[in-house]
Design an enzyme around this catalytic site. Structure first.
Site, PDB file in Angstrom:
ATOM      1  CE  LYS A   1     -11.554   6.358 -19.034  1.00  0.00           C
ATOM      2  NZ  LYS A   1     -11.590   6.759 -17.718  1.00  0.00           N
TER       3      LYS A   1
ATOM      4  CE1 TYR B   1     -16.462  10.126 -16.145  1.00  0.00           C
ATOM      5  CE2 TYR B   1     -15.146   9.925 -14.105  1.00  0.00           C
ATOM      6  CZ  TYR B   1     -15.981   9.377 -14.994  1.00  0.00           C
ATOM      7  OH  TYR B   1     -16.446   8.043 -14.705  1.00  0.00           O
TER       8      TYR B   1
ATOM      9  NE  ARG C   1      -2.932   0.428   3.364  1.00  0.00           N
ATOM     10  CZ  ARG C   1      -2.343   1.160   4.490  1.00  0.00           C
ATOM     11  NH1 ARG C   1      -1.950   2.388   4.498  1.00  0.00           N
ATOM     12  NH2 ARG C   1      -2.200   0.325   5.788  1.00  0.00           N
TER      13      ARG C   1
ATOM     14  CG  ASP D   1      -8.518  14.708 -15.805  1.00  0.00           C
ATOM     15  OD1 ASP D   1      -8.005  14.203 -16.548  1.00  0.00           O
ATOM     16  OD2 ASP D   1      -9.844  14.241 -15.480  1.00  0.00           O
TER      17      ASP D   1
HETATM   18  N1  LCS Z   1     -10.999  12.123 -15.478  1.00  0.00           N
HETATM   19  C1  LCS Z   1     -11.512  11.755 -16.876  1.00  0.00           C
HETATM   20  C2  LCS Z   1     -11.139  12.928 -17.845  1.00  0.00           C
HETATM   21  C3  LCS Z   1     -12.325  10.604 -17.131  1.00  0.00           C
HETATM   22  O1  LCS Z   1     -12.701  10.541 -18.415  1.00  0.00           O
HETATM   23  C4  LCS Z   1     -12.482   9.851 -16.292  1.00  0.00           C
HETATM   24  C5  LCS Z   1     -13.240   8.404 -16.438  1.00  0.00           C
HETATM   25  C6  LCS Z   1     -11.841  10.085 -14.889  1.00  0.00           C
HETATM   26  C7  LCS Z   1     -11.136  11.017 -14.661  1.00  0.00           C
HETATM   27  C8  LCS Z   1     -12.040   9.011 -13.799  1.00  0.00           C
HETATM   28  O2  LCS Z   1     -11.282   7.765 -14.114  1.00  0.00           O
HETATM   29  P1  LCS Z   1     -11.689   6.085 -13.499  1.00  0.00           P
HETATM   30  O3  LCS Z   1     -11.910   6.101 -12.122  1.00  0.00           O
HETATM   31  O4  LCS Z   1     -12.572   5.683 -14.371  1.00  0.00           O
HETATM   32  O5  LCS Z   1     -10.298   5.466 -13.956  1.00  0.00           O
HETATM   33  N2  LCS Z   1     -14.052   8.615 -17.504  1.00  0.00           N
HETATM   34  C9  LCS Z   1     -14.886   7.792 -18.060  1.00  0.00           C
HETATM   35  C10 LCS Z   1     -15.721   7.817 -19.365  1.00  0.00           C
HETATM   36  O6  LCS Z   1     -15.430   9.032 -19.932  1.00  0.00           O
HETATM   37  N3  LCS Z   1     -16.254   6.979 -19.461  1.00  0.00           N
HETATM   38  O7  LCS Z   1     -16.104   5.883 -18.326  1.00  0.00           O
HETATM   39  C11 LCS Z   1     -15.302   6.474 -17.403  1.00  0.00           C
END
Ligand code: LCS
Length: 393
Positions: free
Chosen positions: A208, A111, A58, A183
């Site tokens: 992503k 997001y 952790r 971000d």
């Molecule tokens: N920031 C952005 C720009 C994102 O597109 C996402 C997830 C996150 C943060 C959060 O990341 P995660 O915890 O899912 O790894 N975006 C998503 C989307 O557009 N569709 O499903 C998840």
């Protein structure tokens, strides 16, 4: 090997890697929860930070450490903190940098969950927030209050593709002594590096482009300087949102082809955006690589390419969007983005459905907006799939 002065693609292949006792060509997976101390003094020295030894996964782990060193170099940052998801990164930053009574200014079109968690939960602990269109810097200036602590932006924003001027945000933040967070999920460090513009913190949903193969959920936070790293690292450890070593291994593997993947999907995206622009059933297309994007010049200035994300609106609104999404065959109807496969989704009923309808509207997320994450398939196959589905409307 010291890769800090090497080119981006060389870093992708070699940064963070280390020699193990067997001469392994790749970073091994250290699938262990804990690490044996040589003796009591060694254990105490590791806890006191006097020795670099690993203690407990952790806190850190050699596979995760290799990924952190790699991404810190790609973003030109001080150090990185790998976490269990993009939202793990968002919450590590919010929890680490905001206290009761502090105020956050953020892009209206972040997001969805990055906004929902702030408005629904951090508000319970007395954190205030304002959501504005940060693509107009005046809106940021106007939103500043005496208790503002953080400017949190997303550029290009999910899913409106609005672009925020990184250099301009830093200028405002420095005038008011505010911390800046970006971000960078939609661009990846291959196309944009906010720390180079003076941002204090950059983070990603690793899920992503960075991982790129739709098989890992993860996140990473990189700081420009030691001070913020020293706040955020213990926050992640105490929140317990660490990455798993096996995930870190997959991400290191995925990262090796980041430039190739992004280049190819971006080439496809540009062709698709032009095709949609001329299509009689499409109302508008928003893609930073098109000259009609309101911030096309800014995109060219701060990004080395327009990326692989496209938003568009169909003339028939949501109903037409449903027909499109129900009829694509090659393009996958799924949320997420930035993988090798082309994905299509509807933000108002999917990724941004938990936002208040009025907030969605104010953020420019119309009910008919369709979001497209372009993959690396043959572009003619993607276009043929889109055309046959559009013909059903
Ligand atoms: N920031 C952005 C720009 C994102 O597109 C996402 C997830 C996150 C943060 C959060 O990341 P995660 O915890 O899912 O790894 N975006 C998503 C989307 O557009 N569709 O499903 C998840």
């Amino acid at each position: 090997m010291d890769t800090r002065k090497k080119g981006f693609n060389t870093k992708l292949i070699h940064a963070g890697a280390f020699e193990d006792q067997f001469g392994s060509a790749t970073v091994p997976i250290y699938q262990t929860s804990t690490f044996k101390f040589r003796d009591a003094d060694h254990g105490a020295a590791c806890f006191a930070g006097e020795e670099d030894g690993f203690i407990y996964t952790r806190i850190n782990n050699p596979t995760i450490d290799a990924l952190e060193k790699l991404v810190a170099e790609l973003e030109n940052g001080y150090r990185a903190i790998a976490v269990s998801s993009g939202m793990g990164a968002v919450n590590t930053i919010y929890m680490g940098l905001l206290s009761q009574g502090d105020h956050l200014i953020s892009s209206a079109a972040v997001y969805g969950p990055s906004r929902v968690v702030m408005e629904k939960h951090y508000s319970r602990f007395g954190v205030e927030s304002s959501y504005v269109d940060t693509s107009n810097l005046e809106n940021i200036r106007k939103a500043i209050r005496p208790n503002t602590k953080l400017i949190f932006i997303e550029t290009p924003a999910n899913p409106t593709m609005d672009i925020t001027d990184l250099e301009g945000v830093v200028k405002i933040a420095r005038e008011h002594k505010l911390i800046t967070v970006s971000d960078n999920t939609f661009s990846s460090p291959y196309l944009q590096r906010p720390l180079d513009f003076g941002f204090d913190v950059v983070f990603h949903s690793i899920t992503k482009f960075i991982n790129g193969h739709a098989d890992v959920v993860g996140g990473i936070v990189v700081t420009r300087e030691k001070t913020l790293h020293d706040i955020l690292r213990p926050m992640m450890v105490n929140l317990g949102c660490n990455m798993d070593p096996h995930q870190a291994y997959l991400v290191i593997r995925g990262l090796k082809t980041l430039s190739l993947r992004v280049e190819r999907s971006q080439q496809n995206a540009l062709k698709i955006a032009h095709h949609l622009l001329d299509h009689p059933k499409i109302e508008w297309v928003k893609y930073p690589g098109l000259q009609n994007h309101p911030q096309h010049d800014l995109a060219l200035k701060q990004m080395s390419g327009p990326g692989a994300m496209i938003s568009f609106e169909l003339k028939g609104g949501l109903e037409a969007g449903k027909v499109l999404m129900n009829n694509v065959k090659l393009c996958m109807l799924a949320v997420s983005l930035g993988g090798v496969e082309t994905l299509i989704q509807h933000p108002a009923s999917m990724t941004h459905s938990k936002m208040e309808p009025k907030d969605r509207q104010d953020a420019g997320i119309s009910d008919g907006l369709v979001r497209f994450s372009v993959g690396i398939e043959n572009v003619e196959d993607i276009l043929a799939d889109l055309d046959q589905a559009l013909a059903k409307i």
